[in-house]
Write an enzyme that holds these catalytic residues in place. Structure first.
Site, PDB file in Angstrom:
ATOM      1  N   ASN A 110       0.876  -1.178   0.000  1.00 34.22           N
ATOM      2  CA  ASN A 110       0.000   0.000   0.000  1.00 34.22           C
ATOM      3  C   ASN A 110       0.906   1.218   0.000  1.00 34.22           C
ATOM      4  OD1 ASN A 110      -1.766   2.068   0.575  1.00 34.22           O
ATOM      5  ND2 ASN A 110      -2.262   1.368   2.656  1.00 34.22           N
ATOM      6  N   TRP A 111       1.026   1.848  -1.151  1.00 33.14           N
ATOM      7  CA  TRP A 111       1.968   2.980  -1.262  1.00 33.14           C
ATOM      8  C   TRP A 111       1.420   4.253  -0.619  1.00 33.14           C
ATOM      9  CZ3 TRP A 111       4.844   3.111  -6.675  1.00 33.14           C
ATOM     10  CH2 TRP A 111       5.679   1.997  -6.762  1.00 33.14           C
ATOM     11  N   LYS A 112       0.153   4.265  -0.249  1.00 32.66           N
ATOM     12  CA  LYS A 112      -0.463   5.459   0.347  1.00 32.66           C
ATOM     13  C   LYS A 112      -0.222   6.674  -0.574  1.00 32.66           C
ATOM     14  CE  LYS A 112       0.042   3.198   4.746  1.00 32.66           C
ATOM     15  NZ  LYS A 112       0.111   3.286   6.188  1.00 32.66           N
ATOM     16  N   HIS A 153      -9.333   1.123   4.925  1.00 33.73           N
ATOM     17  CA  HIS A 153      -8.051   1.300   5.610  1.00 33.73           C
ATOM     18  C   HIS A 153      -8.261   2.267   6.770  1.00 33.73           C
ATOM     19  CE1 HIS A 153      -3.980   2.563   6.488  1.00 33.73           C
ATOM     20  NE2 HIS A 153      -3.590   1.441   5.920  1.00 33.73           N
ATOM     21  N   GLU A 186      -6.639   4.687   7.794  1.00 30.44           N
ATOM     22  CA  GLU A 186      -6.432   6.105   7.455  1.00 30.44           C
ATOM     23  C   GLU A 186      -7.650   6.683   6.741  1.00 30.44           C
ATOM     24  OE1 GLU A 186      -2.618   5.542   5.580  1.00 30.44           O
ATOM     25  OE2 GLU A 186      -1.812   4.986   7.531  1.00 30.44           O
ATOM     26  N   GLU A 233      -5.187  -4.932  10.610  1.00 34.79           N
ATOM     27  CA  GLU A 233      -4.150  -3.923  10.819  1.00 34.79           C
ATOM     28  C   GLU A 233      -4.437  -3.152  12.109  1.00 34.79           C
ATOM     29  OE1 GLU A 233      -2.158  -2.736   6.874  1.00 34.79           O
ATOM     30  OE2 GLU A 233      -3.963  -1.540   7.052  1.00 34.79           O
ATOM     31  N   GLY A 240       2.717   2.192  10.675  1.00 36.15           N
ATOM     32  CA  GLY A 240       3.714   3.256  10.530  1.00 36.15           C
ATOM     33  C   GLY A 240       4.441   3.634  11.811  1.00 36.15           C
ATOM     34  N   SER A 296       3.615  -2.178  10.238  1.00 40.60           N
ATOM     35  CA  SER A 296       5.053  -2.257  10.503  1.00 40.60           C
ATOM     36  C   SER A 296       5.684  -3.595  10.126  1.00 40.60           C
ATOM     37  CB  SER A 296       5.347  -1.900  11.967  1.00 40.60           C
ATOM     38  OG  SER A 296       4.985  -0.557  12.216  1.00 40.60           O
ATOM     39  N   GLY A 319       2.951  -1.132   4.181  1.00 41.89           N
ATOM     40  CA  GLY A 319       3.000   0.276   3.799  1.00 41.89           C
ATOM     41  C   GLY A 319       4.422   0.697   3.481  1.00 41.89           C
ATOM     42  N   GLY A 320       5.091   1.297   4.453  1.00 43.48           N
ATOM     43  CA  GLY A 320       6.424   1.889   4.259  1.00 43.48           C
ATOM     44  C   GLY A 320       7.412   0.967   3.561  1.00 43.48           C
TER      45      GLY A 320
END
Ligand code: PGA
Length: 255
Positions: free
Chosen positions: A14-16, A101, A103, A172, A178, A217, A238-239
Site C-alpha cells: 500500500n503505497w499510500k 483502511h 487512514e 491492521e 507506521g 510495521s 506500507g512503508g
C-alpha cells in the site's frame, strides 16, 4: 471443524500518498527480482496512488505483479468531487481495491457501512476487495480488541457475492501502522483465529479459504516470524513496500 485448505499467500503493498510516474522503476526492479520466484509461491500486489495505476499496470504487464487501488467510492458515478468509482480504477488497471483502511476511516470518517458499500462496489466491477479492520491502542488497552474486530468484520463485509477469490481481510492494528510497533505473535494469532471463525460464520466453507493478511510495521526483519503465524496468509505492507529491495525482502519469505 473447518476443512483444512491451502490458501495462496499474498503480499500486498500500500503505497499510500507516495509515488510519481518515475516510481515505475521500483516495479521494474521488483519484477526482475521476482523472476526466480515460483508462481505458486505467493501473489504480489502493489496499490499505488490512483494517478499512477495505469502507468504501473503497463509496467507490470507480463510480470507476476498485479496492480490495485487504495480506495473507491461506493457509488457508480455522480456528483462526488475528487472521488473515483470502482469502474474508474478498474479501467486504469486495478485488480484489487483496498477498502476501509484505518487512514480512510480516520481521515474521511468512513463507517463500517460505507466500507461494506465500497466493497460491494468493488465486487460489482469484478475487482477483489481487501477489507481492513483493526483496533486502536485505546481499544486494545481496554481489552476491547475482539469486540471491535467482531463489529468491524460483521458490518464491513459485503453481504453478498463475496468468495475466497474476490475477498481478502486485512487485520491492521491502528497503533502498529507506521509506528514500528507490532503486536506479539500470540496477539496476531489470536485475532487471526478469531477473524477466521467470523469468516466461516459469515461465508460457510468459503470462509475457510479467504485470505487474512496482517498489516502494521511489517519489514524484512520481522516478516518471516509474522508470516509464519497460523492463519496469517500474507501481509499488507506500507512503508516497506515503497522500495523494491525492502518489498522483496518480505516477499522472498515465501520463495
Ligand atoms: P506500515 O503500513 O507497513 O507502514 O505500517 C501498513 C498499512 O497501513 O497498510
Amino acid at each position: 471443524m473447518a476443512p483444512s485448505v491451502r490458501r495462496k499467500p499474498i503480499i500486498a503493498g500500500n503505497w499510500k500518498m507516495n509515488g510519481l510516474q518515475k516510481s515505475k522503476s521500483e516495479v521494474t526492479k521488483l519484477a526482475k527480482r521476482m523472476e526466480k520466484l515460483p508462481t505458486r509461491a505467493c501473489d504480489v500486489l502493489i496499490c499505488p496512488p490512483a494517478t499512477i495505476i495505469a502507468t504501473l499496470s503497463q509496467t507490470a504487464k507480463g510480470t507476476q505483479i498485479a496492480i490495485g487501488a487504495q480506495d473507491c467510492h461506493q457509488n457508480d458515478s455522480g456528483a462526488h468531487t475528487g472521488d473515483l468509482s470502482a469502474a474508474m480504477v478498474k479501467e486504469a488497471g486495478a485488480k484489487w481495491i483496498i477498502v476501509g483502511h484505518s487512514e480512510r476511516r480516520t481521515d474521511h470518517g468512513e463507517t463500517d457501512k460505507v466500507v461494506a458499500a465500497k466493497a460491494i462496489a468493488a465486487l460489482g466491477q469484478k475487482c477483489g476487495a481487501i477489507v481492513c479492520v483493526g483496533e486502536t491502542l485505546k481499544e486494545r488497552k481496554a481489552k476491547d480488541t475482539l469486540k471491535v474486530i467482531s463489529r468491524q468484520v460483521r458490518n464491513s463485509l459485503p453481504k453478498e457475492g463475496a468468495t475466497a477469490k474476490n475477498l481478502i481481510l486485512a487485520y491492521e492494528p491502528v497503533w502498529a501502522i507506521g509506528t514500528g510497533l507490532t503486536p506479539t505473535l500470540d496477539q496476531i494469532r489470536e485475532v487471526h483465529a478469531f477473524i477466521r471463525k467470523k469468516l466461516i460464520t459469515a461465508l460457510g466453507d468459503e470462509g475457510a479459504k479467504v485470505r487474512i493478511l496482517y498489516g502494521g510495521s511489517v519489514k524484512p526483519a520481522n516478516a518471516s516470524d509474522i508470516l509464519g503465524v497460523e492463519d496469517v496468509d500474507g501481509a499488507l505492507v506500507g512503508g516497506a513496500s515503497l522500495k523494491a529491495s525492502d518489498f522483496w525482502g518480505i516477499i522472498k519469505t515465501y520463495a
